[in-house]
Design a protein around this motif. Structure first.
Motif, mmCIF file in Angstrom:
data_model
loop_
_atom_site.group_PDB
_atom_site.id
_atom_site.type_symbol
_atom_site.label_atom_id
_atom_site.label_comp_id
_atom_site.label_asym_id
_atom_site.label_seq_id
_atom_site.Cartn_x
_atom_site.Cartn_y
_atom_site.Cartn_z
ATOM 1 N N ILE A 256 0.832 -1.210 0.000
ATOM 2 C CA ILE A 256 0.000 0.000 0.000
ATOM 3 C C ILE A 256 0.863 1.254 0.000
ATOM 4 O O ILE A 256 0.561 2.244 -0.691
ATOM 5 C CB ILE A 256 -0.967 -0.020 1.202
ATOM 6 N N GLU A 257 1.961 1.237 0.736
ATOM 7 C CA GLU A 257 2.848 2.402 0.766
ATOM 8 C C GLU A 257 3.377 2.732 -0.630
ATOM 9 O O GLU A 257 3.412 3.896 -1.039
ATOM 10 C CB GLU A 257 4.015 2.152 1.725
ATOM 11 N N HIS A 258 3.779 1.701 -1.358
ATOM 12 C CA HIS A 258 4.305 1.932 -2.711
ATOM 13 C C HIS A 258 3.193 2.353 -3.668
ATOM 14 O O HIS A 258 3.421 3.161 -4.569
ATOM 15 C CB HIS A 258 4.992 0.663 -3.216
ATOM 16 N N LEU A 259 2.010 1.814 -3.468
ATOM 17 C CA LEU A 259 0.891 2.194 -4.321
ATOM 18 C C LEU A 259 0.453 3.631 -4.045
ATOM 19 O O LEU A 259 0.158 4.389 -4.976
ATOM 20 C CB LEU A 259 -0.283 1.231 -4.096
ATOM 21 N N TRP A 283 -9.101 -0.116 -1.763
ATOM 22 C CA TRP A 283 -10.334 0.138 -2.507
ATOM 23 C C TRP A 283 -10.256 1.428 -3.330
ATOM 24 O O TRP A 283 -10.879 1.526 -4.392
ATOM 25 C CB TRP A 283 -11.521 0.254 -1.553
ATOM 26 N N ASN A 284 -9.516 2.402 -2.847
ATOM 27 C CA ASN A 284 -9.556 3.747 -3.440
ATOM 28 C C ASN A 284 -8.321 4.111 -4.247
ATOM 29 O O ASN A 284 -8.251 5.216 -4.782
ATOM 30 C CB ASN A 284 -9.750 4.788 -2.320
ATOM 31 N N THR A 288 -4.579 0.306 -8.425
ATOM 32 C CA THR A 288 -4.854 -1.039 -7.931
ATOM 33 C C THR A 288 -6.103 -1.593 -8.602
ATOM 34 O O THR A 288 -7.151 -0.936 -8.613
ATOM 35 C CB THR A 288 -5.060 -1.033 -6.403
ATOM 36 N N PHE A 289 -5.974 -2.780 -9.168
ATOM 37 C CA PHE A 289 -7.104 -3.459 -9.818
ATOM 38 C C PHE A 289 -7.461 -4.659 -8.960
ATOM 39 O O PHE A 289 -6.691 -5.616 -8.856
ATOM 40 C CB PHE A 289 -6.699 -3.890 -11.233
ATOM 41 N N LEU A 290 -8.619 -4.602 -8.294
ATOM 42 C CA LEU A 290 -9.042 -5.632 -7.355
ATOM 43 C C LEU A 290 -10.140 -6.498 -7.947
ATOM 44 O O LEU A 290 -11.089 -5.982 -8.552
ATOM 45 C CB LEU A 290 -9.583 -4.992 -6.072
ATOM 46 N N THR A 291 -10.027 -7.814 -7.757
ATOM 47 C CA THR A 291 -11.117 -8.729 -8.088
ATOM 48 C C THR A 291 -11.325 -9.684 -6.912
ATOM 49 O O THR A 291 -10.390 -9.951 -6.149
ATOM 50 C CB THR A 291 -10.835 -9.530 -9.373
#
Length: 335
Positions: A256-259, A283-284, A288-291
């Protein structure tokens, strides 16, 4: 055929029609005697106990309870367990191995859709689809007459972490493309890497040199946070991390830090924890592409797993060994 051996389904009954649709069920019934109306979601009911007494082949799947000593004692004729899914780790007890039961699973069949999902993610990431999609949505920026630098899959370096069934399938699917594949797997030697057509490197080298990194290692104590803070820091700016294995293999907080810094992209079909918390930053984050853990078999793909198990049953009834046999010593390095 009165000499057909007896089999018993042990899985969630609602999965049965998709795993064994009519065509597959007809094929299965030609090999064994199996009652579609007796499906063991529990092993302690009267009908299941009666069926276990004559069962030689236990056909399991999602929803099957653990196969304990009591279950095995109730099935004195049991010869083999055929699992219509992937991992057998939560299903089999030590007693299953001690009694010398033959075991197989449809993990190789389940690997197919996961590898297909991964291939799609790799090609989209290489084309920078995720960033350009968001740019198009946010400012309606149209790129037809504007060549995008750093975009494309020609000569792209893809790093595969783990030559598992899925990892090998991904490597196979990548062969037709002009992509250079790097592999990290401590169980693969130079000869095996040459046969796979990949460049075998250590994990740090893979992370430093690859544009896209895809994770296909099993989840166990040795692979927990395999891609941790130090490893993520090695990834080049703009690289994409794909995880279709297990969330525990990646340090979520470090990722998350890198994103959040905009340095990396991520395609995550699995997370840690799972399901993802409602307040997770993932989520935001636009990069990031979440499935929701969909890469594995769903819908009509379940029938492929059923067909795989029928193929295995045909082999063993013909006196041949399972093509996808599982042995206890492999469990610490497979999913």
């Amino acid at each position: 055929m009165v000499d057909r051996p007896a089999a018993l389904f042990a899985l969630g009954a609602h999965h049965l029609p998709e795993l064994y649709p009519p065509r597959s069920m007809h094929r299965l019934q030609r090999l064994v005697r199996v009652d579609e109306t007796v499906v063991a979601e529990r092993f302690d009911t009267d009908d299941v106990q009666a069926a276990l007494a004559s069962t030689e082949y236990l056909i399991t799947g999602w929803g099957c309870p653990p196969i304990t000593t009591a279950v095995l004692d109730a099935a004195p004729r049991l010869r083999a367990i055929l699992h219509t899914a992937g991992s057998v780790k939560t299903l089999l007890t030590a007693e299953c191995w001690e009694r010398g039961l033959a075991v197989t699973s449809a993990a190789s069949a389940n690997a197919v859709p996961v590898a297909e999902y991964t291939l799609a993610a790799i090609l989209f990431a290489g084309k920078d689809v995720f960033r350009l999609r968001d740019r198009y949505h946010s400012d309606r920026h149209f790129t037809l007459a504007e060549v995008q630098t750093g975009v494309g899959n020609y000569g792209r370096r893809v790093g595969v972490i783990g030559a598992s069934r899925i990892g090998r399938r991904v490597i196979e699917l990548l062969r037709p493309f002009d992509i250079e594949v790097y592999l990290f797997d401590p169980y693969v030697d130079a000869g095996a890497a040459a046969e796979l057509g990949v460049r075998l490197v250590d994990l740090d080298t893979l992370l430093r040199t690859c544009d896209i990194v895809t994770v296909h290692a099993p989840a166990n104590p040795r692979t927990d946070r395999l891609v941790g803070a130090a490893q993520l820091a090695l990834m080049r700016d703009g690289a994409t991390l794909i995880n279709t294995a297990r969330g525990s293999l990646v340090d979520t907080h470090a990722l998350i830090e890198h994103l959040e810094a905009g340095r990396l992209y991520a395609v995550l079909d699995v997370t840690d924890p799972e399901p993802l918390q409602a307040d997770s930053e993932l989520w935001n984050l636009p990069n990031t592409f979440l499935t929701p853990h969909i890469a594995g078999s769903h819908g009509n793909e379940l029938a492929r797993m059923g067909d795989c198990i029928i193929d295995e049953l045909e082999r063993v009834l013909d006196g041949r060994p399972f093509a996808h046999a599982i042995v206890a010593t492999d469990l610490d390095r497979v999913a």
